[in-house]
Scaffold this active site. Structure first.
Site, short mmCIF file in Angstrom:
data_model
loop_
_atom_site.label_atom_id
_atom_site.label_comp_id
_atom_site.label_asym_id
_atom_site.label_seq_id
_atom_site.Cartn_x
_atom_site.Cartn_y
_atom_site.Cartn_z
N HIS A 106 0.80 -1.04 -0.06
CA HIS A 106 -0.22 -0.27 -0.12
C HIS A 106 0.69 1.39 -0.26
O HIS A 106 0.49 2.22 0.69
CB HIS A 106 -0.78 0.08 1.21
CG HIS A 106 -1.78 -1.20 1.37
ND1 HIS A 106 -2.20 -1.99 0.32
CD2 HIS A 106 -2.33 -1.62 2.60
CE1 HIS A 106 -2.87 -2.95 0.88
NE2 HIS A 106 -3.01 -2.73 1.93
N HIS A 108 -9.27 -9.76 11.53
CA HIS A 108 -9.15 -8.72 10.60
C HIS A 108 -9.65 -9.12 9.33
O HIS A 108 -9.09 -10.11 9.00
CB HIS A 108 -7.65 -8.19 10.68
CG HIS A 108 -7.72 -6.96 9.89
ND1 HIS A 108 -8.71 -6.14 9.38
CD2 HIS A 108 -6.48 -6.15 9.34
CE1 HIS A 108 -8.36 -5.14 8.96
NE2 HIS A 108 -6.98 -5.36 8.45
N GLU A 142 -9.00 -7.93 6.28
CA GLU A 142 -7.88 -7.60 5.15
C GLU A 142 -7.45 -8.74 4.77
O GLU A 142 -7.05 -9.76 5.53
CB GLU A 142 -6.93 -6.54 5.79
CG GLU A 142 -6.15 -5.71 4.67
CD GLU A 142 -5.32 -4.68 4.94
OE1 GLU A 142 -5.07 -3.97 4.19
OE2 GLU A 142 -5.24 -4.52 6.39
N ASP A 183 -4.56 -9.89 3.53
CA ASP A 183 -3.48 -10.58 4.02
C ASP A 183 -3.68 -11.32 5.35
O ASP A 183 -2.62 -12.05 5.66
CB ASP A 183 -2.35 -9.36 4.47
CG ASP A 183 -2.65 -8.31 5.00
OD1 ASP A 183 -3.82 -8.13 5.10
OD2 ASP A 183 -1.79 -7.75 5.42
N HIS A 198 -6.44 -1.16 12.26
CA HIS A 198 -6.44 0.18 11.51
C HIS A 198 -7.87 0.01 10.47
O HIS A 198 -8.00 0.81 9.60
CB HIS A 198 -5.26 0.31 10.82
CG HIS A 198 -5.09 -0.60 9.69
ND1 HIS A 198 -4.87 -0.22 8.38
CD2 HIS A 198 -5.08 -2.20 9.64
CE1 HIS A 198 -4.52 -1.23 7.54
NE2 HIS A 198 -4.71 -2.41 8.28
N ASP A 219 -3.06 -6.31 13.92
CA ASP A 219 -2.13 -5.43 13.49
C ASP A 219 -1.20 -4.40 14.30
O ASP A 219 -0.36 -4.09 14.24
CB ASP A 219 -2.82 -4.45 12.29
CG ASP A 219 -3.15 -5.16 10.90
OD1 ASP A 219 -1.96 -5.68 10.67
OD2 ASP A 219 -4.00 -4.62 10.30
N TYR A 225 6.25 0.74 10.92
CA TYR A 225 4.91 0.08 10.79
C TYR A 225 4.00 1.05 11.21
O TYR A 225 2.77 1.42 10.55
CB TYR A 225 5.01 -1.16 11.37
CG TYR A 225 3.46 -1.88 11.14
CD1 TYR A 225 3.56 -2.76 9.94
CD2 TYR A 225 2.41 -1.86 11.92
CE1 TYR A 225 1.91 -3.44 9.63
CE2 TYR A 225 1.26 -2.57 11.63
CZ TYR A 225 1.16 -3.11 10.35
OH TYR A 225 -0.02 -3.94 10.58
N HIS A 264 1.76 -9.38 11.81
CA HIS A 264 2.90 -9.23 10.96
C HIS A 264 4.31 -9.06 11.94
O HIS A 264 4.34 -8.48 13.07
CB HIS A 264 2.77 -8.07 10.43
CG HIS A 264 1.79 -7.91 9.26
ND1 HIS A 264 1.84 -8.55 8.12
CD2 HIS A 264 0.64 -7.33 9.29
CE1 HIS A 264 0.68 -8.33 7.47
NE2 HIS A 264 -0.17 -7.63 8.20
#
Length: 398
Positions: free
Chosen positions: A25, A79, A81, A83, A145, A164, A192, A226
Site C-alpha cells: 500500500h 481482521h 483484510e 493478507d 486500522h 495489526d 509500521y 506481522h
C-alpha cells in the site's frame, strides 16, 4: 515440508514469509513481510487468522506438520483484510464444519463481502469462547486500522493475539523478538506504526489501555499478525506505543523534505537545515528523489518542525511533492503541536509554495511564517536571510 513453530505448549505459529515483498500500500517493505497465523491444539482445534492467498501451500504445510487441517474446529478472524483472511475459504473447504468467529457487525459484513456467506459468528468486546482448557476473550479495536479489527486474548497461555497492533513488516527466520536484532525490530515497529496505524492514534491508545487493563502479569507474549512475536520485550513495545507512537507528543526535531529542478529549492533546503543544526535541533534533510515516502513518515512521526519545499512548476508544486503531501495528509492526525514551513523557488509567481502552505494548514499545523519563496536563484544574502528566519522561529518556539 515446512514446519510449524511452537511458541507455547500446544500453540504454534503457522504463518508465511514473503521474503521479497518490497511494497505494501505504498509502504516500502525493504525487509519483506510476515503473514502470521496461529494454531492452538485444545479440545477444539483453533486457528487464529490465515495468510494471503498466494501463500496457501506454505500455510497448509505448516498446519499439516502439526495436525490434519480438516480437524480444525474454530477459525478466528481478527481482521478482514486479505493478507489476514485470504485463506478462510481454503480452511472452510477442508474443514466444512469449522466455526468462524469475527467482530460484529463489521467483521461479519466484511468477510461476507469478500467471501460470501460462510456462516460467521459475530462477537463483541467481552465475549468469550471456551475451546477446552482455554477460554479466549475478544476485544474489539475498531480503526486499528479497519472498522472490523479485534484482538484475541488467551489467558491460559498469557498470549495476546494482537492483529495489526504491535506489528512490523519484517520477514526474518527468527520468530521472536529475542531471535533478531532488538533495535531493528523496534525500528520496524515504529515504521509500521507511522505508515499504517498513525491516522488512528486515539484508537490505538485505547487499545494499549485495554492491554494494560489485563493486569501486570497477564502477558507473556504479544503475537501480532506481522513480524516477530514479542516475548522478551513486551514492556518495551508497550512503552513505545504509550510514550511515543500514540502519545501525539512531538520532539524538538525537524524534517526538511523537498524536490528541486535546477538546485535553487535545494539551496534553500540546505540553509533551513543548517539553521536548525546551529540552534541544536536534530534535523533530517530528505530529497524526495532519493527517499521513499514511508521512510519520510518514520522521521515525521515525532518531529515538531515539518518543512516542505518545491519550485513552482506549471503553476503548481512538483508532482513528487504533491504526492508526498497527499500521503502525509492521509496518515497525519490533526496535531497543532507541529510547525509547518513552506519554501521553494519560482520563476513567475510563487504558487507552489502557497499550495504547500495550504496543505500543511489543512492537517492542523501551526504556520507562523509566510512561504519562504525566492525568484530563480537565491543569492547568498537571501540564503542568510532564510537561516535567520528559521533561527528566529526556533528561538520563539523551542
Amino acid at each position: 515440508m515446512l514446519s510449524a513453530v511452537q511458541i507455547k505448549p500446544d500453540v504454534y505459529w503457522v504463518g508465511a514469509l514473503d521474503w521479497n515483498a518490497r511494497s505494501f500500500h505504498g509502504f516500502k517493505t525493504e525487509k519483506g513481510i510476515t503473514y502470521n497465523a496461529y494454531l492452538i491444539l485444545d479440545e477444539k482445534v483453533t486457528l487464529i487468522d490465515t495468510t494471503k492467498i498466494t501463500f496457501k501451500d506454505e500455510f497448509l504445510q505448516r498446519i499439516s506438520s502439526v495436525i490434519d487441517p480438516s480437524k480444525i474446529n474454530v477459525l478466528i478472524s481478527n481482521h478482514v483484510e486479505m493478507d489476514h483472511s485470504g485463506n478462510i475459504p481454503t480452511i472452510k473447504a477442508l474443514a466444512p464444519n469449522v466455526e468462524i468467529y469475527t467482530s460484529a457487525p463489521q467483521g461479519v459484513k466484511g468477510l461476507t463481502a469478500h467471501y460470501g456467506g460462510l456462516g460467521y459468528h459475530g462477537v463483541k468486546t467481552g465475549d468469550t469462547l471456551n475451546i477446552g482448557k482455554r477460554i479466549l476473550t475478544f476485544v474489539q479495536t475498531p480503526m486499528v486500522h479497519w472498522p472490523d479489527n479485534m484482538v484475541t486474548y488467551d489467558a491460559y497461555d498469557k498470549i495476546l493475539f494482537s492483529n495489526d497492533a504491535f506489528g512490523q513488516h519484517f520477514a526474518t527466520s527468527g520468530r521472536f523478538d529475542d531471535e533478531v536484532d532488538f533495535h531493528e525490530a523496534m525500528a520496524q515497529a515504529r515504521k509500521y506504526y507511522a505508515n499504517i496505524v498513525q491516522p488512528y492514534r486515539m484508537q490505538a491508545a485505547s487499545a494499549v489501555k485495554a492491554v494494560r487493563g489485563l493486569g501486570p502479569d497477564a502477558l507473556d507474549m504479544i503475537a501480532p499478525s506481522h513480524g516477530v512475536i514479542w516475548r522478551s520485550h513486551v514492556e518495551d513495545i508497550l512503552k513505545a506505543y504509550e510514550d511515543v507512537f500514540t502519545s501525539g507528543k512531538v520532539q524538538d526535531k525537524a524534517l526538511v523534505l523537498y524536490d528541486t529542478m535546477w538546485g535553487s529549492t535545494e539551496k534553500i533546503a540546505r540553509s533551513i537545515t543548517d539553521a536548525f543544526s546551529e540552534r541544536g535541533i536534530p534535523v533530517q534533510l530528505m530529497d524526495l528523489k532519493a527517499n521513499d515516502e514511508s521512510d519520510i513518515m518514520d522521521v515525521f512521526l515525532d518531529s515538531k518542525y515539518i518543512c516542505v519545499g518545491s519550485p513552482t512548476f506549471n503553476s503548481h508544486m512538483l508532482p513528487t511533492v504533491a504526492g508526498m503531501l497527499n500521503y502525509m495528509q492521509g496518515l497525519s492526525p490533526k496535531n497543532d503541536q507541529r510547525i509547518g514551513v513552506a519554501f521553494g523557488s519560482y520563476g513567475w509567481v510563487p504558487l507552489g509554495q502557497k499550495q504547500i502552505q495550504a496543505a500543511l494548514s489543512e492537517v492542523g499545523f501551526q504556520i507562523p511564517l509566510k512561504p519562504v519563496s525566492y525568484n530563480y536563484i537565491p543569492s547568498k544574502d537571501a540564503l542568510n536571510q532564510v537561516k535567520s528566519q528559521i533561527e528566529d522561529l526556533v528561538d520563539q518556539t523551542k
